[in-house]
Design a protein around this motif. Structure first.
Motif, PDB file in Angstrom:
ATOM      1  N   MET A   1       0.760  -1.255   0.126  1.00  0.00           N
ATOM      2  CA  MET A   1      -0.106  -0.019  -0.122  1.00  0.00           C
ATOM      3  C   MET A   1       0.834   1.165  -0.013  1.00  0.00           C
ATOM      4  O   MET A   1       1.866   1.093   0.905  1.00  0.00           O
ATOM      5  CB  MET A   1      -0.891  -0.001   1.199  1.00  0.00           C
ATOM      6  N   LYS A   2       0.388   2.329  -0.964  1.00  0.00           N
ATOM      7  CA  LYS A   2       1.423   3.409  -0.921  1.00  0.00           C
ATOM      8  C   LYS A   2       1.212   4.350   0.342  1.00  0.00           C
ATOM      9  O   LYS A   2       0.207   4.377   0.980  1.00  0.00           O
ATOM     10  CB  LYS A   2       1.004   4.159  -2.170  1.00  0.00           C
ATOM     11  N   ASN A   3       2.202   4.920   0.871  1.00  0.00           N
ATOM     12  CA  ASN A   3       2.282   5.944   2.000  1.00  0.00           C
ATOM     13  C   ASN A   3       2.339   7.331   1.719  1.00  0.00           C
ATOM     14  O   ASN A   3       2.706   8.024   2.246  1.00  0.00           O
ATOM     15  CB  ASN A   3       3.316   5.424   2.831  1.00  0.00           C
ATOM     16  N   TYR A   4       1.785   7.632   0.435  1.00  0.00           N
ATOM     17  CA  TYR A   4       1.954   8.648  -0.124  1.00  0.00           C
ATOM     18  C   TYR A   4       0.971   9.071  -1.302  1.00  0.00           C
ATOM     19  O   TYR A   4       0.415   8.256  -1.923  1.00  0.00           O
ATOM     20  CB  TYR A   4       3.328   9.218  -0.679  1.00  0.00           C
ATOM     21  N   ASN A   5       0.488  10.582  -1.531  1.00  0.00           N
ATOM     22  CA  ASN A   5      -0.213  10.660  -2.659  1.00  0.00           C
ATOM     23  C   ASN A   5       0.627  11.856  -3.258  1.00  0.00           C
ATOM     24  O   ASN A   5       1.434  12.670  -2.802  1.00  0.00           O
ATOM     25  CB  ASN A   5      -1.399  11.598  -2.119  1.00  0.00           C
ATOM     26  N   ILE A   6       0.658  11.867  -4.809  1.00  0.00           N
ATOM     27  CA  ILE A   6       1.528  12.732  -5.469  1.00  0.00           C
ATOM     28  C   ILE A   6       0.787  13.920  -5.301  1.00  0.00           C
ATOM     29  O   ILE A   6      -0.477  14.194  -5.654  1.00  0.00           O
ATOM     30  CB  ILE A   6       1.583  12.262  -7.038  1.00  0.00           C
ATOM     31  N   PRO A   7       1.551  15.050  -4.863  1.00  0.00           N
ATOM     32  CA  PRO A   7       1.034  16.417  -4.645  1.00  0.00           C
ATOM     33  C   PRO A   7       0.911  17.054  -5.975  1.00  0.00           C
ATOM     34  O   PRO A   7       1.391  16.916  -6.952  1.00  0.00           O
ATOM     35  CB  PRO A   7       1.996  17.014  -3.798  1.00  0.00           C
ATOM     36  N   ALA A   8       0.054  18.084  -5.885  1.00  0.00           N
ATOM     37  CA  ALA A   8      -0.305  19.058  -7.004  1.00  0.00           C
ATOM     38  C   ALA A   8       1.222  19.757  -7.630  1.00  0.00           C
ATOM     39  O   ALA A   8       1.233  19.826  -8.537  1.00  0.00           O
ATOM     40  CB  ALA A   8      -1.416  19.838  -6.827  1.00  0.00           C
ATOM     41  N   GLN A  69       3.337  20.226   7.829  1.00  0.00           N
ATOM     42  CA  GLN A  69       4.192  19.070   8.205  1.00  0.00           C
ATOM     43  C   GLN A  69       4.010  17.875   7.711  1.00  0.00           C
ATOM     44  O   GLN A  69       4.903  17.084   6.840  1.00  0.00           O
ATOM     45  CB  GLN A  69       4.253  18.696   9.672  1.00  0.00           C
ATOM     46  N   ASN A  70       2.539  17.567   7.523  1.00  0.00           N
ATOM     47  CA  ASN A  70       2.012  16.341   6.910  1.00  0.00           C
ATOM     48  C   ASN A  70       2.240  16.167   5.423  1.00  0.00           C
ATOM     49  O   ASN A  70       2.608  15.419   4.786  1.00  0.00           O
ATOM     50  CB  ASN A  70       0.409  16.201   7.164  1.00  0.00           C
ATOM     51  N   ALA A  71       2.132  17.656   5.038  1.00  0.00           N
ATOM     52  CA  ALA A  71       2.227  17.649   3.380  1.00  0.00           C
ATOM     53  C   ALA A  71       3.771  17.461   3.061  1.00  0.00           C
ATOM     54  O   ALA A  71       4.151  16.803   2.112  1.00  0.00           O
ATOM     55  CB  ALA A  71       1.954  19.147   2.945  1.00  0.00           C
ATOM     56  N   ARG A  72       4.675  17.917   3.928  1.00  0.00           N
ATOM     57  CA  ARG A  72       6.104  17.809   3.753  1.00  0.00           C
ATOM     58  C   ARG A  72       6.357  16.358   3.859  1.00  0.00           C
ATOM     59  O   ARG A  72       7.352  15.777   3.108  1.00  0.00           O
ATOM     60  CB  ARG A  72       6.946  18.779   4.752  1.00  0.00           C
ATOM     61  N   ILE A  73       5.832  15.544   4.767  1.00  0.00           N
ATOM     62  CA  ILE A  73       6.130  14.308   4.851  1.00  0.00           C
ATOM     63  C   ILE A  73       5.721  13.549   3.860  1.00  0.00           C
ATOM     64  O   ILE A  73       6.337  12.355   3.250  1.00  0.00           O
ATOM     65  CB  ILE A  73       5.620  13.656   6.248  1.00  0.00           C
ATOM     66  N   ASN A  74       4.571  13.898   3.423  1.00  0.00           N
ATOM     67  CA  ASN A  74       4.028  13.116   2.188  1.00  0.00           C
ATOM     68  C   ASN A  74       4.938  13.107   1.074  1.00  0.00           C
ATOM     69  O   ASN A  74       5.145  12.328   0.292  1.00  0.00           O
ATOM     70  CB  ASN A  74       2.492  13.465   1.689  1.00  0.00           C
ATOM     71  N   LYS A  75       5.506  14.661   0.737  1.00  0.00           N
ATOM     72  CA  LYS A  75       6.500  14.928  -0.310  1.00  0.00           C
ATOM     73  C   LYS A  75       7.637  13.872  -0.233  1.00  0.00           C
ATOM     74  O   LYS A  75       8.026  13.434  -1.257  1.00  0.00           O
ATOM     75  CB  LYS A  75       6.919  16.073  -0.450  1.00  0.00           C
ATOM     76  N   THR A  76       7.945  13.885   0.908  1.00  0.00           N
ATOM     77  CA  THR A  76       9.161  13.060   1.292  1.00  0.00           C
ATOM     78  C   THR A  76       9.275  11.555   0.995  1.00  0.00           C
ATOM     79  O   THR A  76      10.036  10.673   0.514  1.00  0.00           O
ATOM     80  CB  THR A  76       9.834  13.112   2.853  1.00  0.00           C
ATOM     81  N   ASN A  77       7.860  10.987   1.418  1.00  0.00           N
ATOM     82  CA  ASN A  77       7.690   9.673   1.278  1.00  0.00           C
ATOM     83  C   ASN A  77       7.549   9.301  -0.168  1.00  0.00           C
ATOM     84  O   ASN A  77       8.094   8.423  -0.630  1.00  0.00           O
ATOM     85  CB  ASN A  77       6.243   9.238   1.869  1.00  0.00           C
ATOM     86  N   TYR A  79       9.315  10.879  -2.522  1.00  0.00           N
ATOM     87  CA  TYR A  79      10.495  11.093  -2.938  1.00  0.00           C
ATOM     88  C   TYR A  79      11.197   9.877  -2.490  1.00  0.00           C
ATOM     89  O   TYR A  79      12.098   9.264  -3.761  1.00  0.00           O
ATOM     90  CB  TYR A  79      11.279  12.338  -2.239  1.00  0.00           C
ATOM     91  N   ILE A  80      11.183   9.169  -1.637  1.00  0.00           N
ATOM     92  CA  ILE A  80      11.963   8.179  -1.268  1.00  0.00           C
ATOM     93  C   ILE A  80      11.430   6.723  -1.989  1.00  0.00           C
ATOM     94  O   ILE A  80      12.019   5.979  -2.310  1.00  0.00           O
ATOM     95  CB  ILE A  80      11.753   7.823   0.280  1.00  0.00           C
ATOM     96  N   SER A  81       9.993   6.603  -2.093  1.00  0.00           N
ATOM     97  CA  SER A  81       9.311   5.631  -2.800  1.00  0.00           C
ATOM     98  C   SER A  81       9.496   5.724  -4.088  1.00  0.00           C
ATOM     99  O   SER A  81       9.533   4.562  -4.980  1.00  0.00           O
ATOM    100  CB  SER A  81       7.708   5.579  -2.501  1.00  0.00           C
ATOM    101  N   ASP A  82       9.164   6.719  -5.072  1.00  0.00           N
ATOM    102  CA  ASP A  82       9.511   6.684  -6.437  1.00  0.00           C
ATOM    103  C   ASP A  82      10.270   7.860  -6.898  1.00  0.00           C
ATOM    104  O   ASP A  82       9.880   8.939  -7.306  1.00  0.00           O
ATOM    105  CB  ASP A  82       8.174   6.629  -7.021  1.00  0.00           C
ATOM    106  N   LYS A  83      11.682   7.711  -6.573  1.00  0.00           N
ATOM    107  CA  LYS A  83      12.480   8.769  -6.847  1.00  0.00           C
ATOM    108  C   LYS A  83      12.503   9.289  -8.391  1.00  0.00           C
ATOM    109  O   LYS A  83      12.616  10.439  -8.615  1.00  0.00           O
ATOM    110  CB  LYS A  83      14.011   8.424  -6.412  1.00  0.00           C
ATOM    111  N   SER A  84      12.502   8.459  -9.113  1.00  0.00           N
ATOM    112  CA  SER A  84      12.403   8.836 -10.429  1.00  0.00           C
ATOM    113  C   SER A  84      11.390   9.740 -11.018  1.00  0.00           C
ATOM    114  O   SER A  84      11.382  10.711 -11.556  1.00  0.00           O
ATOM    115  CB  SER A  84      12.438   7.502 -11.517  1.00  0.00           C
TER     116      SER A  84
END
Length: 254
Positions: A1-8, A69-77, A79-84
């Protein structure tokens, strides 16, 4: 299960940051969650000292809001999960904003490590085929880092300025960075001294782009936040003790 959503959007406008809002040109910042504040517990600030971690401004300003903070954590997840995919999206935003600035005959700035310490310049070229040098002179990039190797790597980059961040455990490397012509940021408890360790100190709080107008100087920053103002690790340089020592040296040579 993904731990992030792709932000706008990945990049945030610089006017949301009190210091960056002073910049004379339009600026965009990439904010991630620092240290190990992500689902994978990967440290995005690998050289952060204890003092730096304690005094981190991650929770300052808008960062104090849980939603931010949650938005930044989401971006970080992301970045780590799908760097490309992350880097390709980042490249697209950079190219789009640079094109807008070029059309208006303006210059634009990007700070890709607002609250992290990653080599995004390398990653942009690796995953998106974007060489930021091709965006000069319209786009200028800048960062702070505690990785001396990054300073050495980009010391002669045409449109990427990297400032080394002094901490309580890396002053030797900070001096090395200064000697190679790079700027070094240092946090002082109160008033900024005229010099430190024999190097000129300029007001680094004047704007976030002061580093672009100097080379081989110390960007003096004033301690901000309760943890920084009560620091006992040596991360924050005690201005009062420094002034006393300098005054004693002046009297001894008078």
């Amino acid at each position: 299960m993904k731990n992030y959503n792709i932000p706008a959007r990945l990049l945030s406008p610089g006017h949301t940051n009190a210091k960056t809002a002073k910049n004379e040109i339009k600026t965009f910042i990439l904010y991630l969650a620092p240290h190990t504040q992500n689902a994978a517990k990967i440290n995005l600030c690998p050289m952060a000292s204890k003092g730096c971690a304690a005094a981190c401004l991650y929770n300052a300003g808008r960062g104090a809001f849980t939603s931010v903070q949650n938005a930044r954590i989401n971006k970080t997840n992301f970045y780590i999960s799908d760097k490309s995919l992350f880097i390709k999206k980042l490249a697209g935003e950079i190219i789009k904003e640079t094109a807008k600035a070029k059309k208006k005959g303006e210059q634009i700035a990007f700070r890709l490590n607002g609250t992290s310490d990653q080599d995004f310049v390398y990653l942009l070229k690796k995953y998106a085929g974007l060489d930021i040098a091709d965006l000069a002179p319209v786009a200028v990039f800048y960062d702070y880092t505690k990785i001396l190797g990054k300073v050495k790597k980009y010391i002669n980059a045409p449109n990427y300025v990297v400032t080394y961040s002094r901490a309580e455990d890396n002053e030797r490397d900070a001096i090395a960075a200064l000697n190679m012509g790079a700027n070094v940021s240092a946090v002082f408890s109160d008033q900024l001294p005229a010099t430190y360790k024999g190097f000129k100190v300029v007001d680094g709080d004047a704007s976030d782009l002061v580093m672009l107008n100097h080379a081989g100087v110390i960007l003096g920053l004033r301690a901000k936040g309760k943890k920084a103002r009560t620091d006992s690790t040596g991360f924050v340089i005690n201005s009062n003790k420094l002034n006393i020592k300098q005054n004693e040296q002046i009297k001894a040579t008078a």
